[in-house]
Write a protein that holds these residues in place. Structure first.
Motif, PDB file in Angstrom:
ATOM      1  N   LEU A 472      96.323 -80.859  64.423  1.00  0.00           N
ATOM      2  CA  LEU A 472      95.367 -79.738  64.313  1.00  0.00           C
ATOM      3  C   LEU A 472      94.289 -79.809  65.430  1.00  0.00           C
ATOM      4  O   LEU A 472      94.141 -78.664  66.135  1.00  0.00           O
ATOM      5  CB  LEU A 472      95.012 -79.581  63.059  1.00  0.00           C
ATOM      6  CG  LEU A 472      95.711 -79.093  61.826  1.00  0.00           C
ATOM      7  CD1 LEU A 472      94.970 -79.072  60.651  1.00  0.00           C
ATOM      8  CD2 LEU A 472      96.320 -77.658  62.111  1.00  0.00           C
ATOM      9  N   ARG A 473      93.973 -81.086  65.587  1.00  0.00           N
ATOM     10  CA  ARG A 473      92.813 -81.031  66.564  1.00  0.00           C
ATOM     11  C   ARG A 473      93.325 -80.924  68.115  1.00  0.00           C
ATOM     12  O   ARG A 473      92.750 -80.266  69.041  1.00  0.00           O
ATOM     13  CB  ARG A 473      92.008 -82.291  66.549  1.00  0.00           C
ATOM     14  CG  ARG A 473      90.780 -82.579  67.338  1.00  0.00           C
ATOM     15  CD  ARG A 473      89.832 -83.583  66.799  1.00  0.00           C
ATOM     16  NE  ARG A 473      90.636 -84.846  66.873  1.00  0.00           N
ATOM     17  CZ  ARG A 473      89.814 -86.055  66.493  1.00  0.00           C
ATOM     18  NH1 ARG A 473      88.517 -85.950  65.731  1.00  0.00           N
ATOM     19  NH2 ARG A 473      90.256 -87.221  66.673  1.00  0.00           N
ATOM     20  N   GLN A 474      94.349 -81.521  68.280  1.00  0.00           N
ATOM     21  CA  GLN A 474      95.336 -81.319  69.717  1.00  0.00           C
ATOM     22  C   GLN A 474      95.296 -79.796  69.946  1.00  0.00           C
ATOM     23  O   GLN A 474      95.274 -79.150  71.258  1.00  0.00           O
ATOM     24  CB  GLN A 474      96.602 -81.888  69.555  1.00  0.00           C
ATOM     25  CG  GLN A 474      96.528 -83.562  69.811  1.00  0.00           C
ATOM     26  CD  GLN A 474      97.937 -83.799  69.869  1.00  0.00           C
ATOM     27  OE1 GLN A 474      99.130 -83.318  69.848  1.00  0.00           O
ATOM     28  NE2 GLN A 474      98.262 -85.299  69.984  1.00  0.00           N
ATOM     29  N   GLU A 475      95.998 -79.013  68.995  1.00  0.00           N
ATOM     30  CA  GLU A 475      96.134 -77.546  69.250  1.00  0.00           C
ATOM     31  C   GLU A 475      94.671 -76.710  69.470  1.00  0.00           C
ATOM     32  O   GLU A 475      94.693 -75.915  70.058  1.00  0.00           O
ATOM     33  CB  GLU A 475      96.641 -76.889  67.892  1.00  0.00           C
ATOM     34  CG  GLU A 475      98.177 -77.672  67.694  1.00  0.00           C
ATOM     35  CD  GLU A 475      98.851 -77.263  66.487  1.00  0.00           C
ATOM     36  OE1 GLU A 475      98.267 -76.305  65.773  1.00  0.00           O
ATOM     37  OE2 GLU A 475      99.878 -77.812  66.113  1.00  0.00           O
ATOM     38  N   HIS A 476      93.609 -77.126  68.538  1.00  0.00           N
ATOM     39  CA  HIS A 476      92.482 -76.548  68.746  1.00  0.00           C
ATOM     40  C   HIS A 476      91.826 -76.827  70.298  1.00  0.00           C
ATOM     41  O   HIS A 476      91.443 -75.771  71.119  1.00  0.00           O
ATOM     42  CB  HIS A 476      91.473 -77.035  67.731  1.00  0.00           C
ATOM     43  CG  HIS A 476      89.955 -76.532  68.011  1.00  0.00           C
ATOM     44  ND1 HIS A 476      89.211 -77.399  68.782  1.00  0.00           N
ATOM     45  CD2 HIS A 476      89.416 -75.407  67.536  1.00  0.00           C
ATOM     46  CE1 HIS A 476      88.048 -76.673  68.746  1.00  0.00           C
ATOM     47  NE2 HIS A 476      88.013 -75.629  67.997  1.00  0.00           N
ATOM     48  N   ASP A 477      92.067 -77.943  70.883  1.00  0.00           N
ATOM     49  CA  ASP A 477      91.443 -78.496  71.826  1.00  0.00           C
ATOM     50  C   ASP A 477      92.266 -77.625  73.186  1.00  0.00           C
ATOM     51  O   ASP A 477      91.699 -77.290  73.992  1.00  0.00           O
ATOM     52  CB  ASP A 477      91.664 -80.039  72.114  1.00  0.00           C
ATOM     53  CG  ASP A 477      90.586 -80.766  71.534  1.00  0.00           C
ATOM     54  OD1 ASP A 477      89.796 -79.947  70.582  1.00  0.00           O
ATOM     55  OD2 ASP A 477      90.773 -81.977  71.237  1.00  0.00           O
ATOM     56  N   GLN A 478      93.553 -77.613  72.801  1.00  0.00           N
ATOM     57  CA  GLN A 478      94.307 -76.958  73.786  1.00  0.00           C
ATOM     58  C   GLN A 478      93.937 -75.681  73.916  1.00  0.00           C
ATOM     59  O   GLN A 478      93.975 -74.867  75.073  1.00  0.00           O
ATOM     60  CB  GLN A 478      95.811 -76.956  73.521  1.00  0.00           C
ATOM     61  CG  GLN A 478      96.833 -76.665  74.646  1.00  0.00           C
ATOM     62  CD  GLN A 478      96.664 -77.515  75.701  1.00  0.00           C
ATOM     63  OE1 GLN A 478      96.554 -78.770  75.641  1.00  0.00           O
ATOM     64  NE2 GLN A 478      97.027 -77.125  76.997  1.00  0.00           N
ATOM     65  N   ARG A 479      93.443 -74.790  72.940  1.00  0.00           N
ATOM     66  CA  ARG A 479      93.286 -73.333  72.879  1.00  0.00           C
ATOM     67  C   ARG A 479      91.996 -73.292  73.580  1.00  0.00           C
ATOM     68  O   ARG A 479      91.757 -72.272  74.293  1.00  0.00           O
ATOM     69  CB  ARG A 479      93.277 -72.786  71.496  1.00  0.00           C
ATOM     70  CG  ARG A 479      94.878 -72.502  70.629  1.00  0.00           C
ATOM     71  CD  ARG A 479      94.573 -71.863  69.565  1.00  0.00           C
ATOM     72  NE  ARG A 479      93.570 -72.336  68.563  1.00  0.00           N
ATOM     73  CZ  ARG A 479      94.041 -73.175  67.637  1.00  0.00           C
ATOM     74  NH1 ARG A 479      95.565 -73.595  67.729  1.00  0.00           N
ATOM     75  NH2 ARG A 479      93.354 -73.811  66.729  1.00  0.00           N
ATOM     76  N   GLU A 480      91.236 -74.131  73.236  1.00  0.00           N
ATOM     77  CA  GLU A 480      89.816 -74.002  73.806  1.00  0.00           C
ATOM     78  C   GLU A 480      89.809 -74.072  75.461  1.00  0.00           C
ATOM     79  O   GLU A 480      89.270 -73.609  76.167  1.00  0.00           O
ATOM     80  CB  GLU A 480      88.886 -75.012  73.269  1.00  0.00           C
ATOM     81  CG  GLU A 480      88.254 -74.894  71.730  1.00  0.00           C
ATOM     82  CD  GLU A 480      87.431 -73.477  71.734  1.00  0.00           C
ATOM     83  OE1 GLU A 480      86.450 -73.395  72.611  1.00  0.00           O
ATOM     84  OE2 GLU A 480      88.006 -72.605  71.014  1.00  0.00           O
ATOM     85  N   SER A 481      90.751 -75.333  75.924  1.00  0.00           N
ATOM     86  CA  SER A 481      90.838 -75.230  77.217  1.00  0.00           C
ATOM     87  C   SER A 481      91.460 -74.163  77.659  1.00  0.00           C
ATOM     88  O   SER A 481      91.146 -73.840  78.893  1.00  0.00           O
ATOM     89  CB  SER A 481      91.930 -76.488  77.241  1.00  0.00           C
ATOM     90  OG  SER A 481      92.096 -76.618  78.912  1.00  0.00           O
ATOM     91  N   ALA A 482      92.503 -73.424  77.252  1.00  0.00           N
ATOM     92  CA  ALA A 482      92.990 -72.302  77.861  1.00  0.00           C
ATOM     93  C   ALA A 482      92.025 -71.167  77.897  1.00  0.00           C
ATOM     94  O   ALA A 482      92.046 -70.448  78.782  1.00  0.00           O
ATOM     95  CB  ALA A 482      94.234 -71.873  76.949  1.00  0.00           C
ATOM     96  N   ARG A 483      91.081 -71.032  76.555  1.00  0.00           N
ATOM     97  CA  ARG A 483      90.093 -69.942  76.662  1.00  0.00           C
ATOM     98  C   ARG A 483      89.299 -70.047  78.043  1.00  0.00           C
ATOM     99  O   ARG A 483      89.009 -69.212  78.718  1.00  0.00           O
ATOM    100  CB  ARG A 483      89.507 -70.127  75.544  1.00  0.00           C
ATOM    101  CG  ARG A 483      88.469 -69.135  75.325  1.00  0.00           C
ATOM    102  CD  ARG A 483      87.923 -69.123  73.874  1.00  0.00           C
ATOM    103  NE  ARG A 483      86.969 -70.186  73.728  1.00  0.00           N
ATOM    104  CZ  ARG A 483      85.943 -70.513  74.623  1.00  0.00           C
ATOM    105  NH1 ARG A 483      85.126 -69.674  75.309  1.00  0.00           N
ATOM    106  NH2 ARG A 483      85.118 -71.725  74.298  1.00  0.00           N
ATOM    107  N   ARG A 484      88.797 -71.204  78.114  1.00  0.00           N
ATOM    108  CA  ARG A 484      88.231 -71.465  79.299  1.00  0.00           C
ATOM    109  C   ARG A 484      88.661 -71.408  80.597  1.00  0.00           C
ATOM    110  O   ARG A 484      88.004 -71.186  81.848  1.00  0.00           O
ATOM    111  CB  ARG A 484      87.200 -72.719  79.311  1.00  0.00           C
ATOM    112  CG  ARG A 484      86.390 -73.213  77.991  1.00  0.00           C
ATOM    113  CD  ARG A 484      85.700 -74.533  78.316  1.00  0.00           C
ATOM    114  NE  ARG A 484      86.549 -75.684  78.191  1.00  0.00           N
ATOM    115  CZ  ARG A 484      86.858 -76.332  76.961  1.00  0.00           C
ATOM    116  NH1 ARG A 484      86.469 -75.842  75.654  1.00  0.00           N
ATOM    117  NH2 ARG A 484      87.757 -77.336  77.079  1.00  0.00           N
ATOM    118  N   SER A 485      89.946 -71.388  80.715  1.00  0.00           N
ATOM    119  CA  SER A 485      90.652 -71.419  82.109  1.00  0.00           C
ATOM    120  C   SER A 485      90.739 -69.816  82.553  1.00  0.00           C
ATOM    121  O   SER A 485      91.207 -69.691  83.832  1.00  0.00           O
ATOM    122  CB  SER A 485      92.222 -71.971  81.824  1.00  0.00           C
ATOM    123  OG  SER A 485      92.956 -71.079  81.040  1.00  0.00           O
ATOM    124  N   GLY A 486      90.358 -68.876  81.854  1.00  0.00           N
ATOM    125  CA  GLY A 486      90.677 -67.500  82.065  1.00  0.00           C
ATOM    126  C   GLY A 486      92.079 -66.863  81.760  1.00  0.00           C
ATOM    127  O   GLY A 486      92.185 -65.911  82.131  1.00  0.00           O
TER     128      GLY A 486
END
Length: 667
Positions: A472-486
Motif C-alpha cells: 500500500l505504501r508503494q502504491e501511495h508513493d507512486q501516486r504521489e510521484s505521478a501527481r508531482r510529475s504533472g
C-alpha cells in the motif's frame, strides 16, 4: 518543610522528585554532567548546575562538587535518589557536617547494613529470620570448607560487601566448594576491593519479596505492604508487583512484622526496603535492607494512594509519619516493568543513541509513566539505559495484567533497540500469569521469552500484514510521484507490477532480525495474492490508517496496530509485535576484507577498559583481546580465529563508536 532542595541524581528519579517538590511549593536545584546538559531533569528544575564530565566518577559521584552547588544555590537539603551516592554513608555524614539535611536514613543505619555478614548477625539478634549459614571472621579455606559441610548443600557463597549479583556462586557438592570459593573471592576483590565471603544455605526455587518500610525521627517505624520481585534475570529485577500473588494473609502479616523489627533494630528513618527470600513452603529469611527509595516504589504508591517522595521530604524535615500502621491502605493490584534500550536477542546488550520515536501510552488513573527522556533525547553510553518505567493499576491481578499488555502494545521505540517484545512475552507467559515464577526461572528458560522466527505459523499473519503495508505504501508513493510529475493519470503511476500478457509479480524483500524474507505479490489497491515459501494467501479489503491496518486474509477479518517510521514497519496483533525493514532501505554490512574475520569491532559505543594484546602477539580463537565498558556493563571481545595482531586501532581509555574496528588480525 524545606524551601529549596538539591537532587543529587539524574533521569526519571530526579524528574520524579522535582515534580513532587513543585507540588509542595519547594524549589529544586538539579545537577548535571556534560552528557546531561539537555536532559529532562535539567529542564524541569528551577535551576541546574554543571558538576563535571560525563562519567559518574567525574560528576554524580563527586560529593564535594554536589555540596558546593548546594551551598552556592542556597539549598537546605539533598535528595540522593537511588544509585550513585544514595547509599554512601560517608556522603550522608558530609551532608550533615555541612549543615544540610540528607533526605534518607542516617549514616549509622547505612553502615549497619553495609556488610552482609554484619547485617545478618544484627537481624538474627533482633529476632528476624535469617538463612542458616556462616558469617565469621575466619576466612581460611579449611574453616570455610568445614562450615560448608555443616550448613549442607546446595549452598551459596556470597561476597560480604557489594551487590548486583557479583561475587556469588552456587555450590552443590563439597568437592566443588574450593574452586568456587577461589573464583568468588577473586571476583569480589576485583569488584569491591575486599574478598571476604559469607556462606548460606541456598534456597531452591525461591520467591523474592520485599517490604516497604518507613521511619521517622520520633522513633516510629511502619511498613507499607509488600512487593514481589521474583521475575529476575541475572539477579536483576524485571517485573515488580503488589500485592504478591504468593503470600497468604498470615504470611503477609508475619513478614510485615519482621520488616518493622528490622527497621527498629538499626534505628531506621525515612524510606527503606527490607528484602526477604521465601522458600516454596512459605518460610522466609532476611536478605538485606536497601537504605534508599527503590526503583519499584511506584507499585506501592499505586496500591496505597500515597506519595512516598512527599513522605521522604516531610520526614526529613522532622515531621512524624503521616499514618499509623493500621491506617495504611491496600487497594487493587499494581505491576511495573522497565523499558530499556537493550537487545534481548543479543544477550540483552545495552544500546544507546537518539530516540527517533518514543511512543508511550497516555497516562491515566490506571497507567503511569515515569521517564527521564522524551522523543528526540539520547540514551547515552555513560548511564543505565532505562528509557521509562511503565506502571499499571487495576482492581485485581488479572485485570492489571490485561491492562499492562494493552499498555505495552501501545509502546513504540525507534532508535536504539528495546526490550518491549521481551516484556510482552513475559506478561503472557504461564509462569507469570499463574503467579508461580521464581527468581531463577528466567535464567533457566530464557528461550521461552525471546522472539520466534518470522516464518512460524503464528507469525505468518503478521508477516502478511507487514507486506500489505509495504504494498500500500508503494502504491501511495507512486501516486504521489505521478501527481508531482504533472501527468497523474499515467498508467505508469499504478504500482501493480503489470506486465504485457500476464499479471505481473511484485517481489518484496525484508530484513527481520538477522533473517532475509522474500515474498512475491500480485494485485493492487488493497487486494493481493502473496506467496511466501510454500504458502499462498489472498488478501482483500486492506485499509491502512495512521495507526491501524484492517484486512481479510483468506477470508478472515483481522486488525493490526501499526507503527511506521524511517522505512521500518511494525505491526502488532494484540499479542505480539513484528517489525521488518524493507531491504531497499536496509543498511547492509560491509563486504570483502573489512567484513571478514580479521577485524574485531566494538558491538556498542563505549570506553575501552583494557587492551589485552599488543601488535605482533600471536592469539588463539576465543582469546580475550579487549574489554569495553558501557552502561554499567563490561563486555570482553574475543578473537574470531587464530592469527597475529597486525594492528591496534584503540587503546585503554579511548571512547569508541559502535562498529569501530579495534583490532586487526593477520594470518
Amino acid at each position: 518543610m524545606f524551601s529549596k532542595i538539591l537532587i543529587a541524581n539524574r533521569g526519571e528519579i530526579a524528574c520524579r522528585v522535582i515534580r513532587t517538590a513543585r507540588r509542595l511549593g519547594v524549589r529544586t536545584v538539579a545537577v548535571f554532567s556534560e552528557a546531561d546538559a539537555d536532559a529532562q531533569h535539567v529542564r524541569l528544575a528551577d535551576e541546574a548546575w554543571p558538576i563535571g564530565g560525563p562519567r559518574p566518577a567525574e560528576s554524580y559521584l563527586r560529593g564535594d562538587a554536589i555540596l558546593e552547588v548546594a551551598h552556592r544555590s542556597g539549598a537546605q537539603a539533598i535528595h540522593p535518589g537511588y544509585g550513585f551516592l544514595s547509599e554512601n554513608a560517608d556522603f550522608a555524614d558530609a551532608v550533615e557536617t555541612a549543615g544540610l539535611v540528607f533526605i534518607g536514613p542516617k549514616a549509622s543505619s547505612m553502615r549497619a547494613m553495609g556488610s552482609k555478614a554484619g547485617a545478618k548477625d544484627l537481624m538474627h539478634a533482633a529476632g528476624v529470620p535469617v538463612v542458616p549459614g556462616y558469617t565469621g571472621e575466619d576466612q581460611s579455606p579449611g574453616t570455610l570448607a568445614r562450615e560448608a559441610a555443616r550448613i549442607g548443600f546446595p549452598l551459596m557463597i556470597k561476597a560480604a560487601h557489594g551487590g548486583g549479583g557479583k561475587g556469588m556462586r552456587i555450590v552443590r557438592a563439597l568437592d566443588e566448594f574450593i574452586p568456587n570459593l577461589e573464583s568468588c573471592q577473586r571476583e569480589a576483590a576485583n569488584a569491591f576491593g575486599r574478598d571476604r565471603v559469607l556462606l548460606e544455605r541456598y534456597i531452591e526455587s525461591p520467591r523474592h519479596i520485599e517490604i516497604q518500610v518507613f521511619g521517622d525521627s520520633q522513633g516510629n517505624v511502619i511498613h507499607l505492604n509488600e512487593r514481589e520481585c521474583s521475575a529476575q534475570r541475572r539477579y536483576q529485577k524485571v517485573l515488580e508487583e503488589s500485592p504478591s500473588p504468593f503470600l497468604t494473609p498470615e504470611l503477609r502479616a508475619a513478614m510485615g512484622e519482621a520488616a518493622v523489627l528490622a527497621g527498629r533494630a538499626i534505628g531506621y528513618a525515612n524510606a527503606g526496603t527490607v528484602e526477604f527470600i521465601v522458600d516454596p513452603d512459605g518460610h522466609f529469611y532476611f536478605m538485606e535492607i536497601n537504605t534508599r527509595l527503590q526503583v519499584e516504589h511506584p507499585v506501592t504508591e499505586m496500591t496505597t494512594g500515597l506519595d512516598l517522595v512527599e513522605w521522604q521530604l516531610r520526614v526529613a524535615a522532622g515531621e512524624p509519619l503521616p499514618l499509623a500502621q493500621d491506617a495504611v491502605p491496600q487497594r487493587g493490584h499494581a505491576i511495573e516493568v522497565r523499558l530499556y534500550a537493550e537487545d534481548p536477542d543479543a544477550g540483552f546488550l545495552p544500546g544507546s543513541g537518539r530516540l527517533e520515536r518514543l511512543q508511550l501510552p497516555a497516562p491515566s488513573a490506571q497507567v503511569r509513566i515515569d521517564s527521564g527522556v522524551v522523543e528526540g533525547d539520547t540514551v547515552t553510553i555513560f548511564y543505565d539505559p532505562m528509557i521509562a518505567k511503565l506502571i499499571v493499576h487495576d482492581v485485581d491481578r488479572p485485570s492489571a495484567l490485561a491492562r499492562l499488555r494493552e499498555a505495552l502494545a501501545a509502546c513504540a521505540i525507534e532508535g536504539p533497540k528495546s526490550n518491549i517484545p521481551f516484556l510482552e512475552a513475559l506478561v503472557r507467559h504461564p509462569a507469570v500469569v499463574e503467579g508461580r515464577i521464581d527468581t531463577g526461572y528466567l535464567d533457566r528458560h530464557l528461550d521461552e521469552f525471546i522472539g520466534a522466527p518470522a516464518d512460524e505459523t503464528d507469525g505468518a499473519d503478521l508477516l502478511l500484514a507487514a507486506a500489505t503495508i509495504a504494498l500500500l505504501r508503494q502504491e501511495h508513493d507512486q501516486r504521489e510521484s505521478a501527481r508531482r510529475s504533472g501527468d497523474p493519470t499515467s498508467p505508469w503511476a499504478i504500482a501493480d507490477g503489470w506486465r504485457l500478457g500476464h499479471a505481473g509479480q511484485r517481489p518484496l524483500a525484508f530484513q527481520h532480525r538477522d533473517e532475509r524474507i522474500e515474498l512475491l505479490a500480485q494485485g493492487t489497491g488493497g487486494r493481493y495474492r502473496i506467496a511466501h515459501g510454500s504458502r499462498l494467501a489472498d488478501v482483500e479489503g486492506a485499509r491502512l490508517s495512521e495507526q491501524a491496518l484492517s484486512l481479510r486474509i483468506d477470508g478472515r477479518g483481522l486488525r493490526f496496530h501499526v507503527s511506521q517510521g524511517s522505512g521500518r514497519v511494525e505491526v502488532h496483533d494484540g499479542v505480539r509485535r513484528f517489525a521488518v525493514q524493507p531491504l531497499a532501505m536496509y543498511r547492509h554490512e560491509a563486504s570483502g576484507p573489512e567484513a571478514g574475520d580479521d577485524r574485531v569491532r566494538a558491538p556498542m559505543p563505549g570506553r575501552v577498559v583494557a587492551m589485552r594484546v599488543a601488535t605482533g602477539d600471536r592469539v588463539q580463537q576465543g582469546q580475550e583481546l579487549a574489554v569495553i565498558e558501557a552502561m554499567k556493563m563490561e563486555l570482553a571481545l574475543k578473537a574470531p580465529r587464530a592469527g597475529t595482531v597486525g594492528e591496534l586501532r584503540a587503546a585503554a581509555g579511548d571512547f569508541v563508536e559502535a562498529d569501530s574496528v579495534l583490532v586487526v588480525l593477520e594470518d
